[in-house]
Design a protein around this motif. Structure first.
Motif, PDB file in Angstrom:
ATOM      1  N   GLU A  66       6.111   0.534 -11.674  1.00  0.00           N
ATOM      2  CA  GLU A  66       5.344   1.770 -11.862  1.00  0.00           C
ATOM      3  C   GLU A  66       4.652   2.230 -10.582  1.00  0.00           C
ATOM      4  O   GLU A  66       4.338   3.413 -10.434  1.00  0.00           O
ATOM      5  N   GLU A  67       4.412   1.307  -9.672  1.00  0.00           N
ATOM      6  CA  GLU A  67       3.741   1.690  -8.430  1.00  0.00           C
ATOM      7  C   GLU A  67       4.600   2.631  -7.588  1.00  0.00           C
ATOM      8  O   GLU A  67       4.073   3.355  -6.745  1.00  0.00           O
ATOM      9  N   TYR A  68       5.909   2.633  -7.830  1.00  0.00           N
ATOM     10  CA  TYR A  68       6.787   3.535  -7.075  1.00  0.00           C
ATOM     11  C   TYR A  68       6.609   4.989  -7.513  1.00  0.00           C
ATOM     12  O   TYR A  68       6.917   5.912  -6.757  1.00  0.00           O
ATOM     13  N   LEU A  93       8.962  -2.367  -7.056  1.00  0.00           N
ATOM     14  CA  LEU A  93       7.581  -1.882  -7.121  1.00  0.00           C
ATOM     15  C   LEU A  93       7.182  -1.425  -8.519  1.00  0.00           C
ATOM     16  O   LEU A  93       6.002  -1.227  -8.799  1.00  0.00           O
ATOM     17  N   SER A 117       0.838  -1.210   0.000  1.00  0.00           N
ATOM     18  CA  SER A 117       0.000   0.000   0.000  1.00  0.00           C
ATOM     19  C   SER A 117       0.862   1.245   0.000  1.00  0.00           C
ATOM     20  O   SER A 117       1.810   1.339   0.790  1.00  0.00           O
ATOM     21  N   ASP A 118       0.527   2.194  -0.875  1.00  0.00           N
ATOM     22  CA  ASP A 118       1.314   3.430  -0.898  1.00  0.00           C
ATOM     23  C   ASP A 118       1.131   4.234   0.383  1.00  0.00           C
ATOM     24  O   ASP A 118       1.954   5.073   0.720  1.00  0.00           O
TER      25      ASP A 118
END
Length: 204
Positions: free
Chosen positions: A156-158, A154, A117-118
């Motif tokens: 693209e989620e980073y 991570l 989770s971001d």
């Protein structure tokens, strides 16, 4: 993993051991020998580093096997352990403990994966970035390596973390140590490829 839930009662002691001072981690007899067994550039003796590395390795395995529907790493457990693990980066000696550095990096990346989770990635990412302001160049480089590894894992989620990451990298572009600046440049190139954008404007 069947064993992962058993870590619930171990996270507190693990975090305490990772942040214990040298005196707290040693028996009275060993304290007398501490001056002889200090590592180069650090006030922590070899026995303490060995213990800490084993703890971080165990935590990594816990996070690695956190694959059940009922996630083990929730907000409270995440908050309980991540500061103690990040602290290891800043306390690394200028020389030596390469194995510990790699172990901590791997553990933090896996913790991020387990958190998923971001909302939790943000405080972790910022804590690591704060180490890039440490007095020791070794710590600054190690922190950049962790950020690089997190971004690589991570993917693209980073990118949601880029706005808070870029100001730190802008500072490091002016770092007096060539190794730190070079690692920063390398990370910037990695993030540019990941985002597909020219990040130079974000450095202003």
């Amino acid at each position: 993993s069947v064993m992962t839930p058993y870590f619930a009662s171990l996270l507190g002691p693990a975090a305490a051991a990772l942040t214990a001072t040298s005196d707290e981690a040693q028996t009275p007899k060993k304290r007398k020998k501490e001056a002889i067994k200090r590592h180069q550039g650090t006030d922590l003796p070899s026995e303490v580093w060995a213990l800490r590395e084993q703890i971080v390795r165990a935590l990594h395995k816990c996070f690695l096997h956190d694959t059940s529907v009922d996630k083990f790493v929730d907000n409270d457990r995440f908050e309980q352990v991540y500061p103690a693990i990040v602290q290891q980066i800043e306390e690394l000696p200028e020389d030596g403990e390469e194995s510990m550095e790699d172990t901590v990096k791997t553990c933090l990346v896996q913790l991020a994966v387990a958190a998923g989770s971001d909302t939790l990635w943000r405080p972790l990412n910022r804590a690591v970035l704060m180490v890039t302001r440490a007095s020791k160049a070794r710590a600054r480089v190690a922190a950049l390596k962790v950020v690089s590894a997190m971004a690589a894992r991570l993917h693209e989620e980073y990118l949601v973390l880029l706005p808070e990451t870029m100001p730190f990298l802008a500072e490091l572009m002016e770092d007096p140590e060539e190794e730190v600046e070079a690692k920063c440049q390398e990370l910037l190139q990695e993030l540019a490829v990941l985002s597909g954008e020219d990040l130079q404007e974000m450095l202003a």
